[in-house]
Every structure is written in structure tokens, then in C-alpha cells.
Design a protein around this motif. Structure first.
Motif, mmCIF file in Angstrom:
data_model
loop_
_atom_site.group_PDB
_atom_site.id
_atom_site.type_symbol
_atom_site.label_atom_id
_atom_site.label_comp_id
_atom_site.label_asym_id
_atom_site.label_seq_id
_atom_site.Cartn_x
_atom_site.Cartn_y
_atom_site.Cartn_z
ATOM 1 N N UNK A 156 6.281 15.933 -1.744
ATOM 2 C CA UNK A 156 6.527 15.627 -0.334
ATOM 3 C C UNK A 156 5.959 14.256 0.025
ATOM 4 N N UNK A 157 4.764 13.971 -0.471
ATOM 5 C CA UNK A 157 4.170 12.652 -0.185
ATOM 6 C C UNK A 157 5.031 11.542 -0.782
ATOM 7 N N UNK A 158 5.516 11.760 -1.995
ATOM 8 C CA UNK A 158 6.331 10.734 -2.644
ATOM 9 C C UNK A 158 7.637 10.505 -1.885
ATOM 10 N N UNK A 159 8.323 11.586 -1.479
ATOM 11 C CA UNK A 159 9.586 11.425 -0.757
ATOM 12 C C UNK A 159 9.364 10.805 0.620
ATOM 13 N N UNK A 214 0.822 -1.214 0.000
ATOM 14 C CA UNK A 214 0.000 0.000 0.000
ATOM 15 C C UNK A 214 0.855 1.262 0.000
ATOM 16 N N UNK A 215 1.966 1.249 0.706
ATOM 17 C CA UNK A 215 2.848 2.422 0.666
ATOM 18 C C UNK A 215 3.426 2.600 -0.736
ATOM 19 N N UNK A 216 3.755 1.516 -1.412
ATOM 20 C CA UNK A 216 4.265 1.618 -2.782
ATOM 21 C C UNK A 216 3.216 2.220 -3.706
ATOM 22 N N UNK A 217 1.958 1.793 -3.525
ATOM 23 C CA UNK A 217 0.890 2.398 -4.324
ATOM 24 C C UNK A 217 0.771 3.884 -4.033
ATOM 25 N N UNK A 218 0.907 4.266 -2.780
ATOM 26 C CA UNK A 218 0.836 5.684 -2.429
ATOM 27 C C UNK A 218 1.944 6.469 -3.113
ATOM 28 N N UNK A 243 1.371 9.330 -5.853
ATOM 29 C CA UNK A 243 1.912 10.665 -5.589
ATOM 30 C C UNK A 243 2.832 11.106 -6.719
ATOM 31 N N UNK A 244 3.624 10.187 -7.268
ATOM 32 C CA UNK A 244 4.476 10.534 -8.404
ATOM 33 C C UNK A 244 3.663 10.915 -9.627
ATOM 34 N N UNK A 245 2.578 10.163 -9.877
ATOM 35 C CA UNK A 245 1.724 10.505 -11.021
ATOM 36 C C UNK A 245 1.076 11.873 -10.822
ATOM 37 N N UNK A 246 0.617 12.152 -9.585
ATOM 38 C CA UNK A 246 0.017 13.454 -9.298
ATOM 39 C C UNK A 246 1.030 14.583 -9.458
#
Length: 396
Positions: A228-231, A202-206, A210-213
Motif C-alpha cells: 500500500x505504501x509503495x502504490x 524523498x518520495x522515490x526513496x520511500x 517500501x518495495x524492498x520491505x
């Protein structure tokens, strides 16, 4: 229970040989003097030498047995003294485990008794009546050889049984500990698999979303938040991999590779930067001369500050927070304090609170106490205070 059995055994092992030596020497001397045996016609000096030699032989029976057997034979043939012979037969049953040696002792004892009968016949008088008549000779053989020999065998058998039971109990205890360790290892492996299959996924999906966004968003604020969410998600995956590695290696927490050993402040700068990017008002203060910290201490400092800032983001996002790292001569002190936000008490931030297990501070306390440190956490001046004092002297 163990203390009540071990201490008397140690006392007996330490003081029994010298006490037995004194008793046997005195008994041989008294027997030769006629106190409870046949009075000897030998000079007093020679009688004293035989008594002292018999006592010395008893004292050294644990290291060498032949002096006691020789002293027993000499005492019986010369003085008709029985104390050394009585102890010799008991020690033979207790210590001679080889059947051939035990048989040799019995044969030797019978020969000494036979020679003693011949000596009694030759000397005559009271000694002949006491040692050479059939009834007295049989009784003496039973008293000096048979009974103490059987007693020694019984004591040795009892000790062997107790030793076998103790060894079996220790073996069962070791096997139980090994089974418990295998169960713990299997449980750690299962937890690691569950964390990898559920949390990591689930963290990988997040991170992916986040990268796509970050790529597709048009507003700069949204792009910055997505970055920030991705990092943060990537850092969470890195920490999760470290935890999974600890679970699979069966090593205690904090024994992984040193991440902050060379520069203990680098990780703290990232934490403060991430908190500021998330909207917290965080001020950092350092006191004392900065120095390199041991890996375990540096990781614990990092975890304390991270958990404290996470709790601020959950419960008091509008509060002003101060992070103070104080270098002491014999340790390091970490203080994270947040004050009440304007318009409400600490913990009144807008929006629903983030979910949590409520075990963060408990885990921090255990981690700090493993390093012989102290952790304080609680309300302070309308806000909340987390203070950890960790010694550095002697820390690996």
C-alpha cells in the motif's frame, strides 16, 4: 479619474459636429442678413442655401475637408461672411498634418483674401471700407486665417503630447506586466526544481524502501502495508509530475490531461479502496444517474474527496466516514461526512497527528470557486463535514 475624462470626451466627439454645424449655419445666415456683418443683396432663398451648405460642410469635416474650405471661400467672396472661414482655418491647423497641404491652405487663404479685396474695391461702399482698406484687410486676415490656424496647431500639438504620453504609459504598463510574468515564470520554475529535487527524491526513496520491505517481509500484514505504501508513493509521484508539468507549462491548475473524463468513478474507487486499506471505515453512496463529467469537474471532485479522506486519516482515523456523490440536473454535489468515533470526539485518534500545512481546504475552496461552485467545511453533529457543489452547465 479615467471615467471623468473619457465620458466628456465621448460627449464632445458625438455632439460637437452637429452643434457646430447649426451654429455656423445660423451665423452665416445672420451675417448675410446684416445682424453682425454686411447685409447682402442676394435673395433670401440663395442666402439660406449658402448657410445650410456651410453648416453641412462643418458637420462633415471629419471625413472630408474640401467642402468646408470651399464653403468658407464662397461665403467670404459672395457674402463677406466670416463664420465658415474661421472654422476652416481652425480645422486646417487641427487636421492638416502634411506640411505641404498646410502651406497650400495658407496660400489658398491668402489668394481668397486678395480676391476679396478686389471684390470689395469693385462693390465699393461699406464692403470696401470693411474689407478692402489696408488696416481692415490685415485685421480680417489675422482674424480669419492666422489666429484660428495657430489655435488649431496648438490644440493638435497638445493632443499629440497627450497621445504620446498615453502610449508611453500603456507601453510601460505592458512592459511591467511582461516583467512580472517573467518573474512569476522564473519563480514557478524555481519551485518546480525545488519540488523535484527535494520532494520527488524523498518520495522515490520511500517507494524504493517500501518495495524492498514488501519483498523481504515475512508477515502478510507487513507485506500488504508495504504494498500500500509503495502504490500510494507511486500515485504521489504521478500527481507530483502533473503539478510540475503545470508549473513548467505556465498553465492554470486543472488544465492538464483529462484523467477521469471517460469514467469519473474509477479514480474515486481507488481512493475509497486505499482509505479502507489504511484502516478507515469508509462507505460510499451514489445518488442520481451517473454520467460522464467534464475533465475539470471530475478532477475537482477527485481532489475534494481525496483531501477530505486525507484529513480524516490525519485527525479522526477511528471515525466512520461517508462519501456521497450526488448527480444533480445542473451539477454535481460531493459530501464527505465523518462521525465522532466511539469513545471520543472527532479528531481524537490515537497517535500523533500527521504534519500538514493547513492549506488543504483553502486550496480546495479556490479550486471549487474557479468553477463557480461552493465549498462548505466545518464541524457537524460531533464530526466534520465537507460539502462541495459544482455546476456542470457551461463547464469546459
Amino acid at each position: 479619474m479615467a471615467f471623468s475624462t473619457v465620458v466628456p470626451r465621448r460627449v464632445v466627439d458625438r455632439y460637437a459636429p452637429p452643434v457646430a454645424a447649426v451654429v455656423v449655419a445660423a451665423a452665416v445666415l445672420a451675417s448675410g442678413a446684416g445682424a453682425f456683418g454686411l447685409r447682402s443683396s442676394l435673395p433670401g432663398g440663395l442666402l439660406l442655401v449658402i448657410a445650410v451648405a456651410s453648416g453641412w460642410a462643418v458637420a462633415t469635416v471629419r471625413t472630408r475637408r474640401w467642402p468646408l474650405f470651399l464653403a468658407a471661400a464662397l461665403g467670404w467672396l459672395v457674402l463677406a461672411a466670416w463664420p465658415a472661414g474661421l472654422v476652416a482655418s481652425f480645422q486646417a491647423g487641427l487636421r492638416l498634418r502634411d506640411r505641404r497641404r498646410l502651406t497650400a491652405y495658407v496660400v489658398g487663404a491668402v489668394l481668397v483674401m486678395a480676391v476679396g479685396i478686389l471684390v470689395g474695391l469693385a462693390v465699393g461702399g461699406v464692403r470696401r471700407i470693411t474689407t478692402a482698406t489696408p488696416a481692415n484687410a490685415a485685421a480680417t486676415a489675422a482674424w480669419l486665417v492666422a489666429f484660428p490656424l495657430v489655435a488649431g496647431l496648438l490644440v493638435r500639438s497638445r493632443r499629440d503630447v497627450f497621445t504620446a504620453l498615453r502610449d508611453r504609459a500603456e507601453r510601460l504598463e505592458r512592459e511591467q506586466e511582461e516583467r512580472a510574468e517573467r518573474v512569476r515564470a522564473e519563480e514557478r520554475a524555481r519551485i518546480a526544481r525545488e519540488m523535484h529535487d527535494v520532494v520527488a527524491h524523498r518520495v522515490s526513496l520511500m517507494v524504493v524502501h517500501a518495495g524492498a520491505l514488501e519483498v523481504t517481509a515475512g508477515e502478510p500484514a507487513t507485506v500488504e502495508t508495504a504494498a500500500l505504501i509503495r502504490s500510494t508513493g507511486r500515485q504521489a509521484l504521478t500527481d507530483l509530475r502533473e503539478v510540475l508539468g503545470v508549473l513548467r507549462r505556465h498553465t492554470p491548475p486543472g488544465s492538464g490531461p483529462p484523467r477521469y473524463e471517460d469514467d469519473p468513478l474509477a479514480g474515486l474507487d481507488d481512493l475509497v479502496h486505499e482509505s479502507r486499506a489504511a484502516g478507515l471505515r469508509v462507505e460510499r453512496l451514489d445518488e442520481g444517474a451517473p454520467r460522464a463529467l467534464p475533465a475539470t469537474v471530475a478532477r475537482t471532485v477527485h481532489r475534494v474527496i481525496r483531501e477530505a479522506l486525507t484529513n480524516v486519516r490525519k485527525h479522526a482515523p477511528d471515525a466512520e466516514t461517508t462519501v456521497c456523490l450526488r448527480y444533480l440536473p445542473d451539477g454535481v454535489e460531493v459530501v464527505v461526512r465523518n462521525t465522532a468515533p466511539v469513545g471520543g470526539p472527532s479528531g481524537s485518534g490515537a497517535g500523533p497527528g500527521l504534519p500538514g500545512a493547513g492549506l488543504g481546504l483553502l486550496g480546495l475552496r479556490e479550486r471549487v470557486e474557479l468553477l463557480d461552485g461552493r465549498l462548505e467545511a466545518g464541524p457537524s453533529a460531533g464530526g466534520f463535514l465537507v460539502r462541495a457543489l459544482i455546476p456542470v452547465t457551461g463547464t469546459p
